[in-house]
Design an enzyme around this catalytic site. Structure first.
Site, PDB file in Angstrom:
ATOM      1  N   ASP A  86       0.810  -1.215   0.000  1.00 15.45           N
ATOM      2  CA  ASP A  86       0.000   0.000   0.000  1.00 15.45           C
ATOM      3  C   ASP A  86       0.846   1.268   0.000  1.00 15.45           C
ATOM      4  O   ASP A  86       0.447   2.295  -0.550  1.00 15.45           O
ATOM      5  CB  ASP A  86      -0.928  -0.008   1.219  1.00 15.45           C
ATOM      6  CG  ASP A  86      -2.050  -1.034   1.081  1.00 15.45           C
ATOM      7  OD1 ASP A  86      -2.242  -1.566  -0.035  1.00 15.45           O
ATOM      8  OD2 ASP A  86      -2.730  -1.297   2.085  1.00 15.45           O
ATOM      9  N   ALA A 132     -11.396   6.394   1.345  1.00 12.32           N
ATOM     10  CA  ALA A 132     -10.330   5.437   1.019  1.00 12.32           C
ATOM     11  C   ALA A 132      -9.427   5.187   2.217  1.00 12.32           C
ATOM     12  O   ALA A 132      -8.909   4.081   2.397  1.00 12.32           O
ATOM     13  CB  ALA A 132      -9.502   5.952  -0.157  1.00 12.32           C
ATOM     14  N   LEU A 157      -9.498   3.620  11.252  1.00  9.89           N
ATOM     15  CA  LEU A 157     -10.159   2.446  11.811  1.00  9.89           C
ATOM     16  C   LEU A 157      -9.446   1.963  13.067  1.00  9.89           C
ATOM     17  O   LEU A 157     -10.088   1.563  14.039  1.00  9.89           O
ATOM     18  CB  LEU A 157     -10.211   1.327  10.768  1.00  9.89           C
ATOM     19  CG  LEU A 157     -10.874   0.020  11.194  1.00  9.89           C
ATOM     20  CD1 LEU A 157     -12.319   0.239  11.630  1.00  9.89           C
ATOM     21  CD2 LEU A 157     -10.808  -1.013  10.075  1.00  9.89           C
ATOM     22  N   SER A 158      -8.124   2.021  13.067  1.00  8.38           N
ATOM     23  CA  SER A 158      -7.363   1.618  14.250  1.00  8.38           C
ATOM     24  C   SER A 158      -7.666   2.507  15.453  1.00  8.38           C
ATOM     25  O   SER A 158      -7.552   2.065  16.596  1.00  8.38           O
ATOM     26  CB  SER A 158      -5.858   1.660  13.948  1.00  8.38           C
ATOM     27  OG  SER A 158      -5.525   0.745  12.936  1.00  8.38           O
TER      28      SER A 158
END
Length: 259
Positions: A48, A156, A163-164
């Protein structure tokens, strides 16, 4: 009926890992390697991090990027295979994302502007919690937030750092931004907000000398910021290609049910 795009000229980019360099050699032998300036599509071989670097590199050019995973995470990447690359590219689905602009002013008065595809983060820089003031579209929404930091994430980027930090996952096509605190101390029960993507977020650092804060937009860090303005630049279209059944929309949806 609209015909599928034909990606004839392929440019390859790769990380320096052994697996990525081996993949680069095999693929360029089979398909050639066009200069990026002449390419119809760029194939990124890595993880990524390479995908984000390549999106930054090609910003403003609207060249689609097809990633194949030769890294560790690979959320944005497709499965690696050498065979049938032209056919895979022809069948691939397009995901269009827009970056955030981060306009940061440090305590010396120096200003800088950069782009962030996933998120902009403000992070405390010493042992004391950050003290922040948050305004949305010139309206003060939170006079004082005491925390370890704050994230503004795109759809994105909502499955990454956001999220963490227990922020919400946003569907890719949703015209929204996530505003997520990191370890909020006061107000203790504040869990963040979901904003329209047109919102302009201004974060002012209170007590910047006593409680220094750094701002990070993807791979750009500005130290000792006094204020940071964040907004989505909808004029910038960044295009990623994904195999059928593995689109970014599908992966974001899958994240919400993968326990």
């Amino acid at each position: 009926m609209t015909s599928k795009p034909h990606y004839e000229k392929i440019a390859f980019v790769a990380t320096t890992t052994t697996s990525a360099r081996k993949a680069l050699k095999g693929l360029t032998t089979r398909y050639g390697n066009a200069p990026i300036e002449q390419a119809d599509v760029v194939v990124a071989l890595g993880g990524d991090g390479l995908m984000l670097q390549t999106l930054h590199r090609l910003m403003g050019r609207k060249i689609p990027i097809y990633g194949m995973n030769r890294g560790s995470v690979g959320f944005l990447m497709n499965e690696f295979r050498e065979n049938d690359l032209h056919e895979r590219l022809a069948r691939a689905h397009r995901s269009v994302v827009h970056p955030l602009t981060m306009c940061a002013t440090d305590t010396s008065g120096q200003s800088s502007k950069s782009y962030a595809i996933n998120e902009v983060s403000l992070l405390r820089a010493n042992f004391q919690a950050a003290k922040l003031k948050i305004s949305i579209d010139s309206h003060v929404r939170l006079e004082t937030l005491i925390c370890d930091g704050l994230i503004v994430a795109t759809p994105a980027g909502s499955t990454a750092y956001n999220l963490s930090a227990n922020g919400p996952i946003l569907p890719l096509e949703a015209p929204l931004l996530a505003l997520t605190p990191i370890s909020a101390f006061r107000p203790r029960r504040w869990r963040g907000a979901i904003l329209p993507q047109r919102a302009r977020v201004l974060v002012e650092v209170l007590e910047p000398t006593k409680r220094p804060v750094n701002a990070v937009g993807d791979n750009v860090e500005v130290k000792d910021v006094r204020c940071v303005e964040i907004a989505m630049d909808s004029s910038q279209d960044l295009v990623m290609l994904h195999d059928p059944g593995h689109s970014l929309d599908e992966r974001i949806l899958r994240e919400q049910f993968d326990w």
